[in-house]
Write a protein that holds these residues in place. Structure first.
Motif, PDB file in Angstrom:
ATOM      1  N   LEU A 323      13.763  -0.048  -4.086  1.00 19.63           N
ATOM      2  CA  LEU A 323      14.463  -0.849  -3.083  1.00 19.63           C
ATOM      3  C   LEU A 323      13.804  -0.683  -1.713  1.00 19.63           C
ATOM      4  N   PHE A 324      13.433   0.544  -1.387  1.00 21.25           N
ATOM      5  CA  PHE A 324      12.785   0.826  -0.105  1.00 21.25           C
ATOM      6  C   PHE A 324      11.449   0.096  -0.009  1.00 21.25           C
ATOM      7  N   ALA A 325      10.648   0.177  -1.084  1.00 21.32           N
ATOM      8  CA  ALA A 325       9.305  -0.406  -1.064  1.00 21.32           C
ATOM      9  C   ALA A 325       9.330  -1.921  -1.132  1.00 21.32           C
ATOM     10  N   GLU A 326      10.264  -2.474  -1.889  1.00 16.91           N
ATOM     11  CA  GLU A 326      10.242  -3.913  -2.150  1.00 16.91           C
ATOM     12  C   GLU A 326      11.153  -4.715  -1.226  1.00 16.91           C
ATOM     13  N   GLN A 327      12.216  -4.087  -0.711  1.00 13.67           N
ATOM     14  CA  GLN A 327      13.158  -4.837   0.107  1.00 13.67           C
ATOM     15  C   GLN A 327      13.253  -4.361   1.555  1.00 13.67           C
ATOM     16  N   VAL A 328      12.614  -3.253   1.875  1.00  8.29           N
ATOM     17  CA  VAL A 328      12.632  -2.752   3.258  1.00  8.29           C
ATOM     18  C   VAL A 328      11.241  -2.837   3.882  1.00  8.29           C
ATOM     19  N   ILE A 329      10.258  -2.202   3.267  1.00  6.27           N
ATOM     20  CA  ILE A 329       8.911  -2.124   3.851  1.00  6.27           C
ATOM     21  C   ILE A 329       8.378  -3.505   4.253  1.00  6.27           C
ATOM     22  N   PRO A 330       8.470  -4.539   3.392  1.00  6.90           N
ATOM     23  CA  PRO A 330       7.898  -5.833   3.797  1.00  6.90           C
ATOM     24  C   PRO A 330       8.568  -6.436   5.024  1.00  6.90           C
ATOM     25  N   ARG A 331       9.791  -6.056   5.303  1.00  5.41           N
ATOM     26  CA  ARG A 331      10.537  -6.641   6.428  1.00  5.41           C
ATOM     27  C   ARG A 331      10.299  -5.908   7.744  1.00  5.41           C
ATOM     28  N   LEU A 332       9.603  -4.801   7.697  1.00  2.00           N
ATOM     29  CA  LEU A 332       9.388  -4.020   8.922  1.00  2.00           C
ATOM     30  C   LEU A 332       8.328  -4.632   9.829  1.00  2.00           C
ATOM     31  N   THR A 333       7.503  -5.529   9.281  1.00  4.30           N
ATOM     32  CA  THR A 333       6.452  -6.158  10.091  1.00  4.30           C
ATOM     33  C   THR A 333       6.615  -7.666  10.144  1.00  4.30           C
ATOM     34  N   GLU A 334       7.811  -8.146   9.856  1.00  6.56           N
ATOM     35  CA  GLU A 334       8.063  -9.596   9.924  1.00  6.56           C
ATOM     36  C   GLU A 334       8.117 -10.063  11.378  1.00  6.56           C
TER      37      GLU A 334
END
Length: 334
Positions: A323-334
């Motif tokens: 969940l952290f890798a797939e649903q959090v990490i990508p949104r940190l640089t949006e």
């Protein structure tokens, strides 16, 4: 969240502490931790963190450099931080060799925080004098810096030389950890960066003043004002009910080691899971809540995922990490 320097540091922490289990199960947990580190590396997590403790009844990581080697050998990008390494417990020359090899293996990805520790029983277990821990620390740090030049130097009355030379120049990343003025002075005197054990702006100012007085240059890696150990879940209420005891297990055992005046980024006084949840040090959050934490803290913040905390079942740890890798990490640089 905009790209650039607004994203927080992302960390996956492993200390393998938990209730005693059979060697077969502990082996599976160690192997899972290395596999998780490789997955975190592939999905853009910034850092794997581990640490060192001895003379425990809960399996807390006693050999972080061995673990760091396994992680560095199975990853290609992610940094590995040992925070902290209880450096006075190590033979200085052997430690210089071990860290040099790890620095070569990771091509400079290893970060070591040298700490004194705060448990006399760890020194007793290794036949080291707790009362002279400061002198032991001075010797090991000076020896590391001398050894990593690759040139012969004087050590305990004889001339020695340590090879191979490390990958990093002038030497592998080495910080002095601590929460005291002596620790800050030691770092400044040796020209090493400083890692306070908590958010301590006054101590940071003192360190910079000591650098100026000693004619050295240094920098500080300071924990943010808020440090949370995170578990990510689509249903935090369910996860607290099912797995909150694992978080409480670690919180209580770590708290039992801390003196009343200890200054630490992670500190809990909780006696049950309800109190632990209310404190907000150990948190179970949804992906959206995790992103919100990142937005609140920005670049000064750190998201620390603790997927195997306190004996957390491996499959639940994997759910949290994915969940952290797939649903959090990508949104940190949006």
């Amino acid at each position: 969240m905009s790209a650039g320097n607004t994203a927080p540091t992302t960390v996956v922490r492993f200390n393998l502490a938990g209730p005693p289990v059979a060697p077969e199960e502990l082996s599976a947990r160690y192997r899972a931790a290395v596999e998780m580190a490789a997955y975190a590396d592939a999905h853009g997590v910034g850092m794997v963190q581990t640490e060192e403790h001895h003379a425990t009844d809960n399996g807390w990581m006693p050999s972080p450099l061995t673990f760091a080697g396994a992680v560095l050998g199975t990853t290609s990008r992610i940094g590995v931080t040992v925070s902290a390494l209880l450096s006075p417990l190590h033979d200085p020359l052997r430690l210089a060799e071990d860290l040099a090899v790890l620095d070569l293996l990771g091509a400079g990805r290893l970060v070591t925080v040298a700490g004194l520790g705060y448990r006399p029983e760890e020194y007793a277990a290794h036949g080291k004098d707790w009362q002279h821990r400061g002198a032991l620390q001075d010797e090991v740090l000076r020896t590391l810096l001398d050894a990593w030049t690759g040139e012969p130097f004087r050590y305990r009355g004889r001339t020695v030389q340590v090879t191979p030379r490390p990958y990093s120049r002038p030497h592998p990343t080495l910080l002095v950890g601590g929460a005291s003025r002596p620790a800050a002075r030691r770092a400044a005197r040796l020209g090493l960066p400083f890692f306070p054990s908590a958010h301590l702006p006054e101590l940071v100012r003192y360190y910079h003043a000591q650098c100026a007085a000693a004619g050295t240059e240094g920098w500080v890696l300071q924990p943010p004002p808020r440090t949370c150990l995170l578990h990510v879940s689509e249903d935090p209420d369910r996860s607290w009910a099912a797995h909150g005891g694992h978080l409480l297990y670690e919180a209580q055992r770590y708290a039992a080691w801390q003196s009343a005046d200890a200054r630490s980024a992670v500190r809990s006084t909780a006696r049950d899971t309800e109190a632990l949840r209310a404190e907000g040090v150990y948190r179970i959050v949804t992906p959206d809540e995790c992103v919100k934490l990142a937005q609140e803290d920005g670049a000064r913040g750190t998201l620390i995922l603790h997927p195997l905390c306190g004996g957390m079942p491996v499959e639940e740890g994997w759910r949290s990490l994915r969940l952290f890798a797939e649903q959090v990490i990508p949104r940190l640089t949006e």
